[in-house]
Design a protein around this motif. Structure first.
Motif, PDB file in Angstrom:
ATOM      1  N   ARG A 222       0.844  -1.211   0.000  1.00  0.00           N
ATOM      2  CA  ARG A 222       0.000   0.000   0.000  1.00  0.00           C
ATOM      3  C   ARG A 222       0.874   1.254   0.000  1.00  0.00           C
ATOM      4  O   ARG A 222       0.591   2.231  -0.703  1.00  0.00           O
ATOM      5  CB  ARG A 222      -0.932  -0.008   1.218  1.00  0.00           C
ATOM      6  CG  ARG A 222      -1.955   1.113   1.185  1.00  0.00           C
ATOM      7  CD  ARG A 222      -2.973   0.958   2.286  1.00  0.00           C
ATOM      8  NE  ARG A 222      -3.735  -0.271   2.186  1.00  0.00           N
ATOM      9  CZ  ARG A 222      -4.713  -0.489   1.307  1.00  0.00           C
ATOM     10  NH1 ARG A 222      -5.031   0.438   0.432  1.00  0.00           N
ATOM     11  NH2 ARG A 222      -5.371  -1.635   1.296  1.00  0.00           N
ATOM     12  N   HIS A 223       1.973   1.235   0.760  1.00  0.00           N
ATOM     13  CA  HIS A 223       2.907   2.366   0.792  1.00  0.00           C
ATOM     14  C   HIS A 223       3.493   2.610  -0.605  1.00  0.00           C
ATOM     15  O   HIS A 223       3.568   3.759  -1.064  1.00  0.00           O
ATOM     16  CB  HIS A 223       4.019   2.088   1.809  1.00  0.00           C
ATOM     17  CG  HIS A 223       5.062   3.155   1.854  1.00  0.00           C
ATOM     18  ND1 HIS A 223       4.869   4.355   2.501  1.00  0.00           N
ATOM     19  CD2 HIS A 223       6.307   3.209   1.305  1.00  0.00           C
ATOM     20  CE1 HIS A 223       5.948   5.114   2.345  1.00  0.00           C
ATOM     21  NE2 HIS A 223       6.836   4.436   1.627  1.00  0.00           N
ATOM     22  N   GLN A 224       3.893   1.540  -1.290  1.00  0.00           N
ATOM     23  CA  GLN A 224       4.448   1.694  -2.639  1.00  0.00           C
ATOM     24  C   GLN A 224       3.391   2.188  -3.624  1.00  0.00           C
ATOM     25  O   GLN A 224       3.701   2.990  -4.513  1.00  0.00           O
ATOM     26  CB  GLN A 224       5.027   0.360  -3.123  1.00  0.00           C
ATOM     27  CG  GLN A 224       6.277  -0.050  -2.392  1.00  0.00           C
ATOM     28  CD  GLN A 224       6.776  -1.380  -2.904  1.00  0.00           C
ATOM     29  OE1 GLN A 224       6.155  -2.412  -2.683  1.00  0.00           O
ATOM     30  NE2 GLN A 224       7.881  -1.344  -3.625  1.00  0.00           N
ATOM     31  N   LEU A 225       2.163   1.730  -3.471  1.00  0.00           N
ATOM     32  CA  LEU A 225       1.080   2.212  -4.335  1.00  0.00           C
ATOM     33  C   LEU A 225       0.837   3.695  -4.109  1.00  0.00           C
ATOM     34  O   LEU A 225       0.610   4.452  -5.063  1.00  0.00           O
ATOM     35  CB  LEU A 225      -0.201   1.405  -4.091  1.00  0.00           C
ATOM     36  CG  LEU A 225      -0.179  -0.046  -4.570  1.00  0.00           C
ATOM     37  CD1 LEU A 225      -1.416  -0.787  -4.070  1.00  0.00           C
ATOM     38  CD2 LEU A 225      -0.059  -0.121  -6.087  1.00  0.00           C
ATOM     39  N   ARG A 226       0.892   4.123  -2.846  1.00  0.00           N
ATOM     40  CA  ARG A 226       0.721   5.547  -2.549  1.00  0.00           C
ATOM     41  C   ARG A 226       1.822   6.358  -3.214  1.00  0.00           C
ATOM     42  O   ARG A 226       1.566   7.412  -3.805  1.00  0.00           O
ATOM     43  CB  ARG A 226       0.701   5.790  -1.043  1.00  0.00           C
ATOM     44  CG  ARG A 226       0.360   7.249  -0.713  1.00  0.00           C
ATOM     45  CD  ARG A 226       0.477   7.567   0.758  1.00  0.00           C
ATOM     46  NE  ARG A 226       1.899   7.682   1.070  1.00  0.00           N
ATOM     47  CZ  ARG A 226       2.524   7.019   2.039  1.00  0.00           C
ATOM     48  NH1 ARG A 226       1.875   6.178   2.805  1.00  0.00           N
ATOM     49  NH2 ARG A 226       3.803   7.191   2.248  1.00  0.00           N
ATOM     50  N   GLU A 227       3.068   5.887  -3.140  1.00  0.00           N
ATOM     51  CA  GLU A 227       4.178   6.586  -3.796  1.00  0.00           C
ATOM     52  C   GLU A 227       3.971   6.651  -5.310  1.00  0.00           C
ATOM     53  O   GLU A 227       4.240   7.687  -5.932  1.00  0.00           O
ATOM     54  CB  GLU A 227       5.504   5.907  -3.468  1.00  0.00           C
ATOM     55  CG  GLU A 227       5.944   6.150  -2.036  1.00  0.00           C
ATOM     56  CD  GLU A 227       7.262   5.462  -1.696  1.00  0.00           C
ATOM     57  OE1 GLU A 227       7.659   4.490  -2.398  1.00  0.00           O
ATOM     58  OE2 GLU A 227       7.901   5.904  -0.718  1.00  0.00           O
TER      59      GLU A 227
ATOM     60  N   HIS B 155      -6.118  -3.717 -12.536  1.00  0.00           N
ATOM     61  CA  HIS B 155      -5.484  -2.404 -12.369  1.00  0.00           C
ATOM     62  C   HIS B 155      -5.737  -1.899 -10.957  1.00  0.00           C
ATOM     63  O   HIS B 155      -6.608  -2.407 -10.259  1.00  0.00           O
ATOM     64  CB  HIS B 155      -6.052  -1.398 -13.379  1.00  0.00           C
ATOM     65  CG  HIS B 155      -7.499  -1.102 -13.132  1.00  0.00           C
ATOM     66  ND1 HIS B 155      -8.512  -1.931 -13.577  1.00  0.00           N
ATOM     67  CD2 HIS B 155      -8.117  -0.102 -12.442  1.00  0.00           C
ATOM     68  CE1 HIS B 155      -9.680  -1.442 -13.183  1.00  0.00           C
ATOM     69  NE2 HIS B 155      -9.472  -0.333 -12.487  1.00  0.00           N
ATOM     70  N   VAL B 156      -4.976  -0.896 -10.570  1.00  0.00           N
ATOM     71  CA  VAL B 156      -5.242  -0.120  -9.364  1.00  0.00           C
ATOM     72  C   VAL B 156      -5.645   1.270  -9.838  1.00  0.00           C
ATOM     73  O   VAL B 156      -4.894   1.914 -10.578  1.00  0.00           O
ATOM     74  CB  VAL B 156      -3.991  -0.024  -8.458  1.00  0.00           C
ATOM     75  CG1 VAL B 156      -4.282   0.861  -7.240  1.00  0.00           C
ATOM     76  CG2 VAL B 156      -3.519  -1.405  -8.024  1.00  0.00           C
ATOM     77  N   THR B 157      -6.822   1.732  -9.445  1.00  0.00           N
ATOM     78  CA  THR B 157      -7.237   3.091  -9.810  1.00  0.00           C
ATOM     79  C   THR B 157      -6.459   4.071  -8.939  1.00  0.00           C
ATOM     80  O   THR B 157      -6.508   3.997  -7.715  1.00  0.00           O
ATOM     81  CB  THR B 157      -8.752   3.275  -9.621  1.00  0.00           C
ATOM     82  OG1 THR B 157      -9.438   2.334 -10.456  1.00  0.00           O
ATOM     83  CG2 THR B 157      -9.189   4.689  -9.977  1.00  0.00           C
ATOM     84  N   MET B 158      -5.751   4.990  -9.597  1.00  0.00           N
ATOM     85  CA  MET B 158      -4.949   6.000  -8.905  1.00  0.00           C
ATOM     86  C   MET B 158      -5.765   7.278  -8.666  1.00  0.00           C
ATOM     87  O   MET B 158      -5.593   7.941  -7.654  1.00  0.00           O
ATOM     88  CB  MET B 158      -3.708   6.347  -9.722  1.00  0.00           C
ATOM     89  CG  MET B 158      -2.754   5.182  -9.946  1.00  0.00           C
ATOM     90  SD  MET B 158      -1.628   4.958  -8.555  1.00  0.00           S
ATOM     91  CE  MET B 158      -2.183   3.391  -7.930  1.00  0.00           C
ATOM     92  N   ALA B 159      -6.632   7.630  -9.643  1.00  0.00           N
ATOM     93  CA  ALA B 159      -7.432   8.855  -9.515  1.00  0.00           C
ATOM     94  C   ALA B 159      -8.574   8.825 -10.516  1.00  0.00           C
ATOM     95  O   ALA B 159      -8.521   8.131 -11.533  1.00  0.00           O
ATOM     96  CB  ALA B 159      -6.569  10.097  -9.751  1.00  0.00           C
ATOM     97  N   ARG B 160      -9.588   9.623 -10.223  1.00  0.00           N
ATOM     98  CA  ARG B 160     -10.705   9.865 -11.138  1.00  0.00           C
ATOM     99  C   ARG B 160     -10.685  11.359 -11.497  1.00  0.00           C
ATOM    100  O   ARG B 160     -10.027  12.138 -10.840  1.00  0.00           O
ATOM    101  CB  ARG B 160     -12.021   9.481 -10.471  1.00  0.00           C
ATOM    102  CG  ARG B 160     -12.124   7.972 -10.244  1.00  0.00           C
ATOM    103  CD  ARG B 160     -13.405   7.588  -9.507  1.00  0.00           C
ATOM    104  NE  ARG B 160     -13.514   6.157  -9.371  1.00  0.00           N
ATOM    105  CZ  ARG B 160     -12.835   5.423  -8.474  1.00  0.00           C
ATOM    106  NH1 ARG B 160     -11.998   6.017  -7.640  1.00  0.00           N
ATOM    107  NH2 ARG B 160     -12.987   4.124  -8.422  1.00  0.00           N
ATOM    108  N   ARG B 161     -11.429  11.708 -12.539  1.00  0.00           N
ATOM    109  CA  ARG B 161     -11.469  13.106 -13.018  1.00  0.00           C
ATOM    110  C   ARG B 161     -10.037  13.603 -13.287  1.00  0.00           C
ATOM    111  O   ARG B 161      -9.691  14.731 -12.933  1.00  0.00           O
ATOM    112  CB  ARG B 161     -12.179  14.018 -12.001  1.00  0.00           C
ATOM    113  CG  ARG B 161     -13.619  13.636 -11.729  1.00  0.00           C
ATOM    114  CD  ARG B 161     -14.290  14.526 -10.712  1.00  0.00           C
ATOM    115  NE  ARG B 161     -13.540  14.765  -9.496  1.00  0.00           N
ATOM    116  CZ  ARG B 161     -13.460  13.932  -8.448  1.00  0.00           C
ATOM    117  NH1 ARG B 161     -14.114  12.784  -8.461  1.00  0.00           N
ATOM    118  NH2 ARG B 161     -12.739  14.241  -7.379  1.00  0.00           N
ATOM    119  N   ALA B 162      -9.219  12.747 -13.891  1.00  0.00           N
ATOM    120  CA  ALA B 162      -7.794  13.039 -14.060  1.00  0.00           C
ATOM    121  C   ALA B 162      -7.399  13.296 -15.516  1.00  0.00           C
ATOM    122  O   ALA B 162      -6.218  13.183 -15.855  1.00  0.00           O
ATOM    123  CB  ALA B 162      -6.974  11.889 -13.482  1.00  0.00           C
TER     124      ALA B 162
END
Length: 172
Positions: free
Chosen positions: A21-26, A126-133
């Motif tokens: 989770r830490h690496q995904l946040r980075e 996939h991992v969604t990083m953001a929406r409205r991007a």
């Protein structure tokens, strides 16, 4: 007028341990987000296996048992940042491990027996990083995030209180 039965909004997911989770946040923070983008909060980063939608809460005990399927641990290497249509920023795997696809298929096959309909669209892990991007600055390919997947989870998504996610059961 009859009261509507309580429902739970559910999905099945690969749920990362704290180091992943830490690496995904980075990885999420390496993007350049445009004004108005909605980066996904770190505690919500995951890989969806199946979105189930709203299900009567009274069915939870049956579902908790019904989603227990054979599982083989596998390695998932995430590292392909992509901007999908409609402003969805994601991190895709570098390849799709056969064990991941087998897990997805086993869970899909369990759905009809539980009275649930599998999604018709093709599975794209996939991992969604953001929406409205839309217009986000996609980061350079950094080192892959190596995730030794040891299980999956049934998760409830609440629409109120900031949209909290609650892991109802972990399977391994």
């Amino acid at each position: 007028m009859d009261a509507q039965p309580a429902t739970s909004r559910l999905f099945l997911a690969l749920w990362p341990e704290p180091a992943v989770r830490h690496q995904l946040r980075e990885a999420r923070d390496a993007w350049q987000w445009p004004r108005g983008a909605g980066p996904v909060h770190a505690d919500k980063l995951h890989v969806t296996l199946h979105f189930l939608g709203r299900v009567p809460t009274v069915r939870l005990p049956e579902l908790l048992e019904g989603f227990s399927v054979p599982f083989e641990p596998f390695r998932l290497d995430l590292g392909q940042p992509v901007l999908w249509p409609h402003g969805i920023a994601v991190l895709e795997p570098l390849s799709e491990p056969p064990e991941l696809l087998a897990l997805h298929a086993r869970l899909r096959d369990a759905l009809p027996a539980l009275g649930l309909q599998p999604e018709a669209r093709t599975y794209r892990p996939h991992v969604t990083m953001a929406r409205r991007a839309a217009g986000a600055g996609i980061p350079e390919h950094g080192p892959a995030i190596g995730w030794d997947v040891r299980g999956y989870a049934l998760v409830e998504s609440r629409t109120g209180d900031g949209g909290a996610y609650t892991v109802l059961r972990e399977y391994s």
